[in-house]
Design a protein around this motif. Sequence first.
Motif, PDB file in Angstrom:
ATOM      1  N   HIS A 433     -44.368  10.014  -4.552  1.00 22.09           N
ATOM      2  CA  HIS A 433     -43.937  11.409  -4.416  1.00 22.09           C
ATOM      3  C   HIS A 433     -43.177  11.637  -3.116  1.00 22.09           C
ATOM      4  CE1 HIS A 433     -47.291  11.560  -7.303  1.00 22.09           C
ATOM      5  NE2 HIS A 433     -46.619  12.565  -7.842  1.00 22.09           N
ATOM      6  N   ASN A 434     -42.822  10.550  -2.413  1.00 19.48           N
ATOM      7  CA  ASN A 434     -42.022  10.625  -1.184  1.00 19.48           C
ATOM      8  C   ASN A 434     -42.665  11.561  -0.154  1.00 19.48           C
ATOM      9  OD1 ASN A 434     -39.855   9.923   0.462  1.00 19.48           O
ATOM     10  ND2 ASN A 434     -38.608  11.647  -0.223  1.00 19.48           N
ATOM     11  N   ILE A 435     -43.951  11.356   0.075  1.00 21.32           N
ATOM     12  CA  ILE A 435     -44.701  12.149   1.039  1.00 21.32           C
ATOM     13  C   ILE A 435     -45.173  11.212   2.156  1.00 21.32           C
ATOM     14  CG2 ILE A 435     -46.654  13.703   1.400  1.00 21.32           C
ATOM     15  CD1 ILE A 435     -46.612  14.253  -1.612  1.00 21.32           C
ATOM     16  N   THR A 436     -44.996  11.615   3.407  1.00 21.34           N
ATOM     17  CA  THR A 436     -45.364  10.751   4.518  1.00 21.34           C
ATOM     18  C   THR A 436     -46.062  11.539   5.615  1.00 21.34           C
ATOM     19  OG1 THR A 436     -44.522   9.281   6.260  1.00 21.34           O
ATOM     20  CG2 THR A 436     -43.079  11.061   5.546  1.00 21.34           C
ATOM     21  N   CYS A 449     -51.081  14.169   8.979  1.00 19.61           N
ATOM     22  CA  CYS A 449     -50.992  14.581   7.576  1.00 19.61           C
ATOM     23  C   CYS A 449     -50.151  15.839   7.445  1.00 19.61           C
ATOM     24  CB  CYS A 449     -52.389  14.809   6.997  1.00 19.61           C
ATOM     25  SG  CYS A 449     -53.367  13.291   6.873  1.00 19.61           S
ATOM     26  N   PRO A 450     -49.226  15.870   6.479  1.00 16.77           N
ATOM     27  CA  PRO A 450     -48.225  16.942   6.435  1.00 16.77           C
ATOM     28  C   PRO A 450     -48.696  18.217   5.735  1.00 16.77           C
ATOM     29  CG  PRO A 450     -47.809  15.383   4.687  1.00 16.77           C
ATOM     30  CD  PRO A 450     -48.998  14.842   5.452  1.00 16.77           C
ATOM     31  N   LEU A 451     -47.917  19.257   5.913  1.00 20.60           N
ATOM     32  CA  LEU A 451     -48.011  20.489   5.140  1.00 20.60           C
ATOM     33  C   LEU A 451     -46.767  20.525   4.274  1.00 20.60           C
ATOM     34  CD1 LEU A 451     -49.217  23.291   4.490  1.00 20.60           C
ATOM     35  CD2 LEU A 451     -47.881  24.199   6.410  1.00 20.60           C
ATOM     36  N   LEU A 452     -46.934  20.418   2.941  1.00 19.74           N
ATOM     37  CA  LEU A 452     -45.797  20.273   2.046  1.00 19.74           C
ATOM     38  C   LEU A 452     -45.874  21.303   0.926  1.00 19.74           C
ATOM     39  CD1 LEU A 452     -43.304  18.476   1.401  1.00 19.74           C
ATOM     40  CD2 LEU A 452     -44.799  17.133  -0.073  1.00 19.74           C
ATOM     41  N   ASN A 453     -44.839  22.122   0.816  1.00 20.50           N
ATOM     42  CA  ASN A 453     -44.758  23.134  -0.240  1.00 20.50           C
ATOM     43  C   ASN A 453     -46.020  24.002  -0.299  1.00 20.50           C
ATOM     44  OD1 ASN A 453     -42.236  22.142  -1.033  1.00 20.50           O
ATOM     45  ND2 ASN A 453     -43.170  20.654  -2.427  1.00 20.50           N
ATOM     46  N   GLY A 454     -46.526  24.345   0.884  1.00 24.13           N
ATOM     47  CA  GLY A 454     -47.706  25.200   0.964  1.00 24.13           C
ATOM     48  C   GLY A 454     -49.023  24.487   0.771  1.00 24.13           C
ATOM     49  N   VAL A 455     -48.982  23.187   0.556  1.00 21.00           N
ATOM     50  CA  VAL A 455     -50.206  22.405   0.366  1.00 21.00           C
ATOM     51  C   VAL A 455     -50.476  21.581   1.618  1.00 21.00           C
ATOM     52  CG1 VAL A 455     -51.366  20.652  -1.023  1.00 21.00           C
ATOM     53  CG2 VAL A 455     -49.812  22.286  -2.110  1.00 21.00           C
ATOM     54  N   GLN A 456     -51.636  21.764   2.216  1.00 23.13           N
ATOM     55  CA  GLN A 456     -52.001  21.039   3.429  1.00 23.13           C
ATOM     56  C   GLN A 456     -52.726  19.740   3.076  1.00 23.13           C
ATOM     57  OE1 GLN A 456     -51.592  21.823   7.005  1.00 23.13           O
ATOM     58  NE2 GLN A 456     -52.018  19.644   6.819  1.00 23.13           N
ATOM     59  N   TYR A 457     -52.273  18.649   3.712  1.00 22.24           N
ATOM     60  CA  TYR A 457     -52.959  17.365   3.573  1.00 22.24           C
ATOM     61  C   TYR A 457     -53.853  17.154   4.777  1.00 22.24           C
ATOM     62  CZ  TYR A 457     -49.982  15.905  -0.321  1.00 22.24           C
ATOM     63  OH  TYR A 457     -49.361  15.809  -1.528  1.00 22.24           O
ATOM     64  N   LYS A 458     -55.010  16.555   4.541  1.00 24.05           N
ATOM     65  CA  LYS A 458     -55.934  16.262   5.633  1.00 24.05           C
ATOM     66  C   LYS A 458     -56.388  14.820   5.557  1.00 24.05           C
ATOM     67  CE  LYS A 458     -57.674  20.899   6.620  1.00 24.05           C
ATOM     68  NZ  LYS A 458     -58.878  21.757   6.797  1.00 24.05           N
ATOM     69  N   GLY A 459     -56.587  14.241   6.731  1.00 23.17           N
ATOM     70  CA  GLY A 459     -57.008  12.852   6.836  1.00 23.17           C
ATOM     71  C   GLY A 459     -56.675  12.329   8.212  1.00 23.17           C
ATOM     72  N   ARG A 472     -53.298  22.254  -4.711  1.00 25.82           N
ATOM     73  CA  ARG A 472     -53.341  20.810  -4.479  1.00 25.82           C
ATOM     74  C   ARG A 472     -53.174  20.012  -5.772  1.00 25.82           C
ATOM     75  NH1 ARG A 472     -58.640  18.443  -5.104  1.00 25.82           N
ATOM     76  NH2 ARG A 472     -60.056  19.933  -6.065  1.00 25.82           N
ATOM     77  N   CYS A 473     -53.584  20.600  -6.901  1.00 25.79           N
ATOM     78  CA  CYS A 473     -53.502  19.878  -8.166  1.00 25.79           C
ATOM     79  C   CYS A 473     -52.066  19.687  -8.642  1.00 25.79           C
ATOM     80  CB  CYS A 473     -54.308  20.603  -9.240  1.00 25.79           C
ATOM     81  SG  CYS A 473     -56.079  20.746  -8.897  1.00 25.79           S
ATOM     82  N   THR A 474     -51.139  20.448  -8.059  1.00 23.65           N
ATOM     83  CA  THR A 474     -49.737  20.322  -8.472  1.00 23.65           C
ATOM     84  C   THR A 474     -49.064  19.113  -7.849  1.00 23.65           C
ATOM     85  OG1 THR A 474     -48.971  21.730  -6.648  1.00 23.65           O
ATOM     86  CG2 THR A 474     -49.570  22.827  -8.717  1.00 23.65           C
ATOM     87  N   ILE A 475     -49.693  18.520  -6.833  1.00 18.06           N
ATOM     88  CA  ILE A 475     -49.114  17.364  -6.161  1.00 18.06           C
ATOM     89  C   ILE A 475     -50.019  16.159  -6.387  1.00 18.06           C
ATOM     90  CG2 ILE A 475     -48.369  16.396  -3.956  1.00 18.06           C
ATOM     91  CD1 ILE A 475     -47.841  19.203  -2.986  1.00 18.06           C
ATOM     92  N   ASN A 476     -49.502  15.212  -7.153  1.00 17.96           N
ATOM     93  CA  ASN A 476     -50.245  13.983  -7.426  1.00 17.96           C
ATOM     94  C   ASN A 476     -51.633  14.279  -7.992  1.00 17.96           C
ATOM     95  OD1 ASN A 476     -50.426  11.176  -7.534  1.00 17.96           O
ATOM     96  ND2 ASN A 476     -51.337  11.022  -5.502  1.00 17.96           N
ATOM     97  N   ASN A 477     -51.738  15.430  -8.687  1.00 16.07           N
ATOM     98  CA  ASN A 477     -52.994  15.832  -9.316  1.00 16.07           C
ATOM     99  C   ASN A 477     -54.158  15.840  -8.332  1.00 16.07           C
ATOM    100  OD1 ASN A 477     -54.073  16.711 -11.898  1.00 16.07           O
ATOM    101  ND2 ASN A 477     -55.378  14.889 -11.780  1.00 16.07           N
ATOM    102  N   GLY A 478     -53.841  16.120  -7.056  1.00 18.65           N
ATOM    103  CA  GLY A 478     -54.885  16.178  -6.043  1.00 18.65           C
ATOM    104  C   GLY A 478     -55.566  14.857  -5.803  1.00 18.65           C
ATOM    105  N   GLY A 479     -54.967  13.747  -6.261  1.00 16.48           N
ATOM    106  CA  GLY A 479     -55.589  12.431  -6.117  1.00 16.48           C
ATOM    107  C   GLY A 479     -56.690  12.179  -7.117  1.00 16.48           C
TER     108      GLY A 479
END
Length: 629
Positions: A433-436, A449-459, A472-479
């Motif tokens: 999904h070209n996310i870095t 961890c980025p903030l992308l299209n209003g979705v915050q990544y944590k880690g 979160r489910c809209t991006i990579n089905n939330g993992g």
Amino acid sequence: MTCMALFMMALLVVSMVLVSSVNARFVVQKSNIRILSPHNLRSSNHVGAMANFGVPNYGGSMVGSIVYPEKGYLGCNPFDGHEPFKSKSHRPTILLLDRGDCYFALKVWNGEQAGSAAVLVADSTNEPLITMDSPEESSHAVGYIEKIGIPSALIEKSFAETLKTALTKGEDVTIKLDWSESMPHPDERVEYELWTNSNDECGSLCDKQMNFIKNFKGHAQILEKGGYTQFTPRYMTWFCPRPFLLSSQCKSQCINRGRYCAPDPEQDFKEGYQGKDVVIENLRQLCVHRVANESNNSWVWWDYVTDFHIRCSMKKKKRYSKECAEEVMKSLDLPIEEIKKCMGNPEADVENDVLKMEQDLQVGRGSRGDITFLPTLVINNVQYRGKLDRTAVLKGICAGFKETTEPSICLSRDLETNECLKRNGGCWQDKQHNITACKDTFRGRVCECPLLNGVQYKGDGYTSCQAVGPGRCTINNGGCWSETRNGKTFSACSESHLTGCQCPHGFRGDGHTCKDVDECKEGLACKCDGCTCKDTWGGYDCKCKGSKLYITNHDTCIERNSSKFGLFLIFLVLAVVMSGGIAGYIFYKYRLRSYMDSEIMAIMSQYMPLDSHQNSRVVHHEAEPLRQG
């Protein structure tokens, strides 16, 4: 003794008075140095006094191998060969030289020409470190002083001896030069000031100041307009000693009866401009900034000073005058009368509030030393070290921001490191999904961890980043696990949960893998008498014998023409009438409606089968757990 010599002696007396009255001091700016190898020296932490020339790597760091030349260890002459000190480890070379016999700047220049990434100069005695300053203006120094583009520092003699001892044993001595904390960053805004002069008839020094102002104007105005910085121009003045107040020298060089003075531009009292002309224009430029700042337009100072230098030069058109200054102000739509009011009367025997403040501020306070020469740049109350160069100064200002909070101009092509282009900087990445998590800063890359299209990544940003929160489910089905069969999709990601994965009804697993449950085989469905069960993916189908209808919620079969339904309705109506209250009404509204809905759905499913493929991501009613009515 000539008049010029007499006046210069007077200025010297002034300087001595100023110095003695405030215990003038020069603050040495330091960078950290840590030994990485050999292992027995790794715990050693040291400092180096940053040079007042070259380009300190503000906000960054450098790891390199120490080299001490067998010949020419003073570095006063060019080194032979092409990159004679190239490191065997392929790390950058940090050249160690000894103090003495020539200018500090010449040593660093020769080291840079030999391919060194940085130069350390070992002090010759055990004493407090000093700042390696630029040599006085001379034809010899002009050839290289402004060309130095590497950092350098003076280190203590004892530290240098430690490095030399390790090198004589044949060990690879690796150190880390760290400037990350050399520039303080107390808040989200960087405050900086430039001590300068309106005089353009003082040789290469004035040319250097004006070239910097013209080249840096664009950056300065972007930073100021965006609210990222607060810039203040400063101008140095002297005062005339009382015994010389009536002398022609003080009268020509000073305003307000000797209180504010500047040297004669041509160093000749009999011709050209006078020192007081310079003081008056300095005052005008201060008031341009002050008045513009009051109208939230402070950045116009850069336009005024640049235009004044071009249109009102001393050297070329001899137009350095009040009339030319007012032409420039008019072209920039500056309020001339307000600026005149700010300037006051230069002939009056009174203090000028604007210039008095400038004289007071020349005295260093806190982490900043005294202002003793022009130009001097002060960033977050720390004197900048290095040459007055657009890119170098921008890097110093950007180091005044906390990491990852710097404005986008700090990631211009001149400053960005582009470390994310190589192996993604060693950070987490979702290639699909070209996310870095890699982010370039002028200090180097950070893994965040980025903030992308209003979705915050944590880690941790290095090995993992997981989307959290709504959407979160809209991006990579939330993992989480997700699978589609025959147009029907089930997912273990629920937008009603901020984190985690949970298999939907009809499936079992940890949320990352989910398997279909065979409700028929496990006896979880169709327990009613005479029912037959057929497992489906994500659910099940139950059928009754003959013409009976299956009621899902109650796991039972009823006759299509049975009187059970009518009797049940009569019973409920009587219950409502008899209760005559809220309890009966609630029972009627919810229980009856629920029962009727299920009966109607059951009848419709027999004659008008529902298209179960219409609803993706939602588990059908057949898969709901059985409940007793």
